[in-house]
Motif scaffolding. Structure first.
Motif, short mmCIF file in Angstrom:
data_model
loop_
_atom_site.label_atom_id
_atom_site.label_comp_id
_atom_site.label_asym_id
_atom_site.label_seq_id
_atom_site.Cartn_x
_atom_site.Cartn_y
_atom_site.Cartn_z
N ASP A 171 0.82 -1.21 0.00
CA ASP A 171 0.00 0.00 0.00
C ASP A 171 0.85 1.26 0.00
OD1 ASP A 171 -2.72 -1.00 -0.05
OD2 ASP A 171 -2.24 -1.86 1.90
N THR A 206 -5.43 -7.65 1.69
CA THR A 206 -6.70 -7.16 2.22
C THR A 206 -7.74 -8.26 2.37
OG1 THR A 206 -8.36 -5.43 2.03
CG2 THR A 206 -7.73 -6.51 -0.01
N SER A 231 -10.93 -7.11 2.64
CA SER A 231 -12.11 -6.35 2.22
C SER A 231 -12.32 -6.54 0.72
CB SER A 231 -11.92 -4.87 2.54
OG SER A 231 -12.90 -4.10 1.91
N ILE A 238 -12.49 -3.18 -1.29
CA ILE A 238 -11.16 -2.58 -1.51
C ILE A 238 -10.42 -3.38 -2.57
CG2 ILE A 238 -8.89 -2.17 -0.47
CD1 ILE A 238 -10.32 -1.31 2.08
N ALA A 292 -6.58 6.76 -2.82
CA ALA A 292 -7.57 6.63 -1.74
C ALA A 292 -7.73 5.18 -1.29
CB ALA A 292 -8.92 7.19 -2.21
N LEU A 293 -7.76 4.26 -2.24
CA LEU A 293 -7.95 2.85 -1.89
C LEU A 293 -6.73 2.27 -1.17
CD1 LEU A 293 -9.83 1.76 -5.09
CD2 LEU A 293 -10.71 1.55 -2.75
N LEU A 301 -4.73 4.03 0.72
CA LEU A 301 -4.80 4.59 2.07
C LEU A 301 -5.86 3.88 2.91
CD1 LEU A 301 -4.40 8.42 1.38
CD2 LEU A 301 -2.76 6.89 2.50
N ALA A 302 -7.02 3.60 2.31
CA ALA A 302 -8.07 2.88 3.02
C ALA A 302 -7.60 1.47 3.39
CB ALA A 302 -9.33 2.80 2.16
N ASN A 303 -6.90 0.82 2.47
CA ASN A 303 -6.39 -0.52 2.75
C ASN A 303 -5.34 -0.49 3.85
OD1 ASN A 303 -6.44 -3.32 2.26
ND2 ASN A 303 -4.61 -3.17 1.00
N LYS A 329 -5.27 1.67 6.33
CA LYS A 329 -6.04 1.84 7.57
C LYS A 329 -6.72 0.53 7.96
CE LYS A 329 -9.35 4.65 9.83
NZ LYS A 329 -10.59 5.05 10.02
N PHE A 330 -7.30 -0.14 6.96
CA PHE A 330 -7.99 -1.41 7.20
C PHE A 330 -7.01 -2.46 7.73
CE2 PHE A 330 -9.62 -5.54 5.72
CZ PHE A 330 -10.85 -5.54 6.35
#
Length: 148
Positions: free
Chosen positions: A14, A81, A83, A86, A126-127, A129-131, A133-134
């Motif tokens: 990531d 991930t 998710s 994601i 964005a994805l 960063l979201a990953n 955080k996830f």
């Protein structure tokens, strides 16, 4: 040895993807600005008849390198991930980004395609960063590949 490299790639996919997407976006915005300025200057005189097709020069190699680095980052980030949104978002954004970047080398480069490419780059950032955080907050994440 190869397993250690693979674990490192999974662990930092990531960060690599975010950084690569960000640099790609900066590169595209800066070169678009430079191309616009040079095109404006070159159109001042009459008899302008050369095309603006992309070639595999230094910038072409840089484009292809960014596409490859992005692909490796998406591959390892999607392995990490848990998710599904994601994972699918990363792959979809990457495929749109890579396709829109490669299409310009066949001479088709409308403005909407550039906007699509920029949008896919923003989505990848964005994805990733979201990953990230996830993967920090997920209890399901394997301790070998999660960033601590």
């Amino acid at each position: 040895m190869i397993e250690k490299v693979q674990i490192k790639l999974e662990k930092y996919a990531d960060q690599i993807g975010f950084t690569g997407s960000f640099f790609c976006l900066v590169h595209c915005i800066l070169t678009s600005g430079l191309i616009f300025i040079s095109s404006t200057v070159s159109h001042i005189h009459d008899g302008h008849d050369h095309d603006h097709g992309h070639v595999f020069d230094f910038w072409g190699v840089l484009d292809i390198s960014m596409i490859l680095v992005g692909g490796v980052a998406v591959y390892f980030a999607s392995k990490k991930t848990h998710s599904k949104p994601i994972k699918w978002g990363l792959w979809l954004s990457y495929l749109v980004y890579a396709t829109s970047m490669l299409i310009k080398y066949v001479g088709f480069e409308p403005v909407w395609l550039a906007v699509l490419s920029y949008t896919a780059s923003f989505a990848l950032i964005a994805l990733h960063l979201a990953n990230l955080k996830f993967s920090h907050s997920s209890k399901e994440c394997d301790s070998k590949v999660c960033v601590s």
